[in-house]
Design a protein around this motif. Structure first.
Motif, PDB file in Angstrom:
ATOM      1  N   ARG A  38      -6.561  31.566 100.802  1.00 50.09           N
ATOM      2  CA  ARG A  38      -7.349  30.706  99.918  1.00 50.09           C
ATOM      3  C   ARG A  38      -6.442  29.867  99.025  1.00 50.09           C
ATOM      4  O   ARG A  38      -6.701  28.691  98.787  1.00 50.09           O
ATOM      5  CB  ARG A  38      -8.265  31.588  99.063  1.00 50.09           C
ATOM      6  CG  ARG A  38      -9.002  30.844  97.956  1.00 50.09           C
ATOM      7  CD  ARG A  38     -10.074  31.713  97.336  1.00 50.09           C
ATOM      8  NE  ARG A  38      -9.560  33.008  96.897  1.00 50.09           N
ATOM      9  CZ  ARG A  38     -10.336  34.044  96.563  1.00 50.09           C
ATOM     10  NH1 ARG A  38     -11.650  33.926  96.648  1.00 50.09           N
ATOM     11  NH2 ARG A  38      -9.813  35.178  96.158  1.00 50.09           N
ATOM     12  N   HIS A  39      -5.363  30.469  98.537  1.00 49.89           N
ATOM     13  CA  HIS A  39      -4.408  29.762  97.688  1.00 49.89           C
ATOM     14  C   HIS A  39      -3.095  29.600  98.444  1.00 49.89           C
ATOM     15  O   HIS A  39      -2.584  30.561  99.015  1.00 49.89           O
ATOM     16  CB  HIS A  39      -4.178  30.529  96.378  1.00 49.89           C
ATOM     17  CG  HIS A  39      -5.437  30.746  95.607  1.00 49.89           C
ATOM     18  ND1 HIS A  39      -5.868  31.981  95.218  1.00 49.89           N
ATOM     19  CD2 HIS A  39      -6.375  29.876  95.175  1.00 49.89           C
ATOM     20  CE1 HIS A  39      -7.012  31.874  94.562  1.00 49.89           C
ATOM     21  NE2 HIS A  39      -7.345  30.607  94.539  1.00 49.89           N
ATOM     22  N   LYS A  59       2.988  29.895  94.187  1.00 49.73           N
ATOM     23  CA  LYS A  59       1.581  30.100  94.538  1.00 49.73           C
ATOM     24  C   LYS A  59       0.770  28.975  93.917  1.00 49.73           C
ATOM     25  O   LYS A  59       0.819  28.768  92.700  1.00 49.73           O
ATOM     26  CB  LYS A  59       1.083  31.462  94.042  1.00 49.73           C
ATOM     27  CG  LYS A  59      -0.326  31.773  94.507  1.00 49.73           C
ATOM     28  CD  LYS A  59      -0.687  33.240  94.300  1.00 49.73           C
ATOM     29  CE  LYS A  59      -2.046  33.577  94.881  1.00 49.73           C
ATOM     30  NZ  LYS A  59      -2.395  35.002  94.749  1.00 49.73           N
ATOM     31  N   HIS A  60       0.035  28.268  94.746  1.00 48.08           N
ATOM     32  CA  HIS A  60      -0.679  27.069  94.320  1.00 48.08           C
ATOM     33  C   HIS A  60      -2.190  27.312  94.371  1.00 48.08           C
ATOM     34  O   HIS A  60      -2.746  27.591  95.432  1.00 48.08           O
ATOM     35  CB  HIS A  60      -0.300  25.896  95.233  1.00 48.08           C
ATOM     36  CG  HIS A  60      -0.857  24.586  94.792  1.00 48.08           C
ATOM     37  ND1 HIS A  60      -1.151  23.578  95.668  1.00 48.08           N
ATOM     38  CD2 HIS A  60      -1.172  24.116  93.553  1.00 48.08           C
ATOM     39  CE1 HIS A  60      -1.622  22.535  95.002  1.00 48.08           C
ATOM     40  NE2 HIS A  60      -1.653  22.832  93.728  1.00 48.08           N
ATOM     41  N   TYR A  61      -2.834  27.240  93.225  1.00 46.52           N
ATOM     42  CA  TYR A  61      -4.290  27.390  93.119  1.00 46.52           C
ATOM     43  C   TYR A  61      -4.884  25.985  92.990  1.00 46.52           C
ATOM     44  O   TYR A  61      -4.377  25.167  92.227  1.00 46.52           O
ATOM     45  CB  TYR A  61      -4.671  28.183  91.879  1.00 46.52           C
ATOM     46  CG  TYR A  61      -3.931  29.473  91.667  1.00 46.52           C
ATOM     47  CD1 TYR A  61      -4.556  30.710  91.842  1.00 46.52           C
ATOM     48  CD2 TYR A  61      -2.597  29.478  91.243  1.00 46.52           C
ATOM     49  CE1 TYR A  61      -3.880  31.898  91.624  1.00 46.52           C
ATOM     50  CE2 TYR A  61      -1.918  30.662  91.023  1.00 46.52           C
ATOM     51  CZ  TYR A  61      -2.557  31.859  91.214  1.00 46.52           C
ATOM     52  OH  TYR A  61      -1.882  33.023  90.998  1.00 46.52           O
ATOM     53  N   HIS A  62      -5.981  25.725  93.705  1.00 50.17           N
ATOM     54  CA  HIS A  62      -6.539  24.374  93.678  1.00 50.17           C
ATOM     55  C   HIS A  62      -8.061  24.436  93.687  1.00 50.17           C
ATOM     56  O   HIS A  62      -8.656  25.272  94.370  1.00 50.17           O
ATOM     57  CB  HIS A  62      -6.046  23.575  94.894  1.00 50.17           C
ATOM     58  CG  HIS A  62      -6.162  22.097  94.738  1.00 50.17           C
ATOM     59  ND1 HIS A  62      -7.347  21.421  94.932  1.00 50.17           N
ATOM     60  CD2 HIS A  62      -5.251  21.155  94.401  1.00 50.17           C
ATOM     61  CE1 HIS A  62      -7.162  20.128  94.725  1.00 50.17           C
ATOM     62  NE2 HIS A  62      -5.894  19.937  94.404  1.00 50.17           N
ATOM     63  N   ASP A  66     -10.961  26.755  95.751  1.00 52.07           N
ATOM     64  CA  ASP A  66     -11.483  27.840  94.919  1.00 52.07           C
ATOM     65  C   ASP A  66     -11.999  27.259  93.606  1.00 52.07           C
ATOM     66  O   ASP A  66     -11.214  26.860  92.748  1.00 52.07           O
ATOM     67  CB  ASP A  66     -10.381  28.869  94.641  1.00 52.07           C
ATOM     68  CG  ASP A  66     -10.863  30.040  93.794  1.00 52.07           C
ATOM     69  OD1 ASP A  66     -12.086  30.151  93.564  1.00 52.07           O
ATOM     70  OD2 ASP A  66     -10.010  30.836  93.362  1.00 52.07           O
ATOM     71  N   PHE A  69     -10.485  28.773  90.491  1.00 54.75           N
ATOM     72  CA  PHE A  69      -9.030  28.890  90.568  1.00 54.75           C
ATOM     73  C   PHE A  69      -8.407  29.194  89.210  1.00 54.75           C
ATOM     74  O   PHE A  69      -7.423  29.919  89.110  1.00 54.75           O
ATOM     75  CB  PHE A  69      -8.417  27.596  91.135  1.00 54.75           C
ATOM     76  CG  PHE A  69      -8.309  26.481  90.118  1.00 54.75           C
ATOM     77  CD1 PHE A  69      -7.149  26.304  89.381  1.00 54.75           C
ATOM     78  CD2 PHE A  69      -9.378  25.635  89.861  1.00 54.75           C
ATOM     79  CE1 PHE A  69      -7.041  25.296  88.431  1.00 54.75           C
ATOM     80  CE2 PHE A  69      -9.295  24.632  88.919  1.00 54.75           C
ATOM     81  CZ  PHE A  69      -8.121  24.455  88.190  1.00 54.75           C
ATOM     82  N   PHE A  73      -5.996  32.296  88.396  1.00 51.85           N
ATOM     83  CA  PHE A  73      -4.631  32.004  87.960  1.00 51.85           C
ATOM     84  C   PHE A  73      -4.302  32.749  86.672  1.00 51.85           C
ATOM     85  O   PHE A  73      -3.270  33.418  86.566  1.00 51.85           O
ATOM     86  CB  PHE A  73      -4.451  30.492  87.754  1.00 51.85           C
ATOM     87  CG  PHE A  73      -3.269  30.141  86.893  1.00 51.85           C
ATOM     88  CD1 PHE A  73      -1.982  30.174  87.409  1.00 51.85           C
ATOM     89  CD2 PHE A  73      -3.443  29.786  85.555  1.00 51.85           C
ATOM     90  CE1 PHE A  73      -0.884  29.854  86.613  1.00 51.85           C
ATOM     91  CE2 PHE A  73      -2.362  29.470  84.751  1.00 51.85           C
ATOM     92  CZ  PHE A  73      -1.078  29.505  85.285  1.00 51.85           C
ATOM     93  N   SER A 104      -5.861  22.143  89.204  1.00 51.83           N
ATOM     94  CA  SER A 104      -4.997  23.051  89.945  1.00 51.83           C
ATOM     95  C   SER A 104      -4.071  23.798  89.003  1.00 51.83           C
ATOM     96  O   SER A 104      -4.000  23.508  87.808  1.00 51.83           O
ATOM     97  CB  SER A 104      -4.167  22.276  90.979  1.00 51.83           C
ATOM     98  OG  SER A 104      -3.346  21.316  90.325  1.00 51.83           O
ATOM     99  N   GLU A 239      -4.791  38.490  92.034  1.00 47.71           N
ATOM    100  CA  GLU A 239      -5.884  37.614  91.607  1.00 47.71           C
ATOM    101  C   GLU A 239      -7.239  38.308  91.630  1.00 47.71           C
ATOM    102  O   GLU A 239      -8.194  37.830  91.021  1.00 47.71           O
ATOM    103  CB  GLU A 239      -5.934  36.362  92.470  1.00 47.71           C
ATOM    104  CG  GLU A 239      -6.260  36.636  93.918  1.00 47.71           C
ATOM    105  CD  GLU A 239      -6.209  35.377  94.766  1.00 47.71           C
ATOM    106  OE1 GLU A 239      -7.256  35.001  95.294  1.00 47.71           O
ATOM    107  OE2 GLU A 239      -5.129  34.782  94.871  1.00 47.71           O
TER     108      GLU A 239
END
Length: 360
Positions: A38-39, A59-62, A66, A69, A73, A104, A239
């Motif tokens: 997912r991330h 680690k990239h949350y967007h 999500d 996110f 995060f 993000s 997470e």
């Protein structure tokens, strides 16, 4: 990967590492580590003349993948920060992170390499697998000891968001989602929806949630455990930190279907109980381990069905076949656990129906 190097967060990552005046971002190499997650997880490689480590993980949350996110995060960043101070070596070192509200976020982490427990378990001989599982059990016990010792702050972290709560409602919702992902037309499943829900709630959810609640990792899978050259196990992916029965973390590790533990499982449960504390490994506890495994395996079956369908649509048939194979293994494991737990024939039949059958 040239486009990746121009991502807006690239300069910020170099600034966090104190390298913004040392490394030209055009000379940074990026490698996608987890295309299925997912991330996004990226490995950032620096020129060899750079001082310090030559690689890090980002680690990239967007928001596009999500909508929650930002909550995940913040929870993961705080959990890693706390555990890094309380139990050095148990989790990867966190170097920093940043968030753009509504868009993000990213974390810059120690690069633990590509060796995960699931790969080691599938390729190692029996005695080596035993040592690996002992290390994973020890790390889980250490995690639960720390979250118990500092329970107020970890519980506050879990309760800062409604995401990933372990309740009867969320477990039933996950069950329904998994069934729909596996068999979109519910009339092709055995029994009525009311019967299916009643069997799962009364047989699995109700008894499982009678277990003592503690702060748990929420996804203690061999895929989220990195193994060093010395065999040390480091836990990643916080997470989904939550509160729930300890059996849920333990079962996710023990029920990984690519490794048949056989009689070894009882000794691992006893070891966990001895090291983690607050656990009596009596028959009810052991049965709840089976129940938690049934629930988690069904979750994975649904996830793998979703991935298989996506890869098939994209024409990536080799990856689709891998997802199908893994899905079948998780169905087999869920059936075995359901039988061990003494669940009804109806529920066993329902679980077995989730494996795709060869076309006639």
């Amino acid at each position: 990967m040239a486009g990746i190097a121009r991502r807006p967060f690239a300069p910020a990552i170099l600034a966090i590492l104190g390298l913004e005046t040392v490394v030209d971002q055009e000379h940074v190499e990026w490698q996608l580590v987890t295309p299925e997650s997912r991330h996004g997880l990226w490995r950032l490689r620096l020129p060899m003349e750079t001082p310090g480590p030559k690689s890090y993980v980002v680690k990239h949350y967007h928001h596009a993948t999500d909508q929650y996110f930002d909550h995940r995060f913040r929870r993961e960043e705080r959990a890693l920060n706390l555990l890094g101070r309380l139990a050095p070596g148990l989790v990867p070192t966190i170097h920093g992170g940043s968030i753009t509200e509504g868009h993000s976020a990213f974390l810059v982490l120690e690069d633990l390499g590509d060796t995960t427990l699931h790969v080691e378990l599938e390729t190692s001989p029996p005695e080596a697998r035993r040592r690996l599982m002992l290390s994973a059990i020890d790390s889980l016990a250490a995690l639960h000891r720390q979250t118990d010792l500092h329970s107020p702050i970890f519980r506050a972290l879990c309760y800062s968001s409604n995401l990933d709560r372990i309740t009867a409602g969320t477990m039933m919702a996950r069950f329904a989602i998994a069934l729909k992902r596996c068999v979109p037309s519910s009339d092709k499943l055995p029994f009525s929806a009311a019967e299916r829900n009643a069997e799962f709630h009364d047989g699995v959810v109700g008894p499982l949630l009678k277990g003592r609640r503690r702060v748990i990792h929420g996804s203690y899978s061999p895929l989220n455990l990195c193994v060093s050259e010395t065999g040390r196990t480091t836990i990643v992916d916080f997470e989904t930190l939550s509160t729930g029965p300890a059996e849920m973390d333990l079962s996710e590790l023990l029920s990984y279907p690519m490794v048949n533990l056989g009689r070894e499982e009882d000794s691992l449960i006893d070891r966990y109980a001895r090291l983690a504390g607050r656990v009596d490994p009596n028959p009810e506890f052991r049965r709840r381990v089976h129940l938690a495994a049934v629930a988690r395996c069904i979750d994975y079956v649904g996830t793998l069905a979703l991935r298989r369908a996506r890869f098939a649509r994209e024409g990536r048939h080799e990856l689709a076949a891998v997802q199908r194979h893994r899905r079948n293994l998780y169905v087999e494991e869920a059936v075995r656990r359901a039988v061990e737990a003494g669940l009804s024939g109806k529920l066993v039949k329902l679980i077995d129906s989730l494996a795709p059958r060869p076309a006639s």
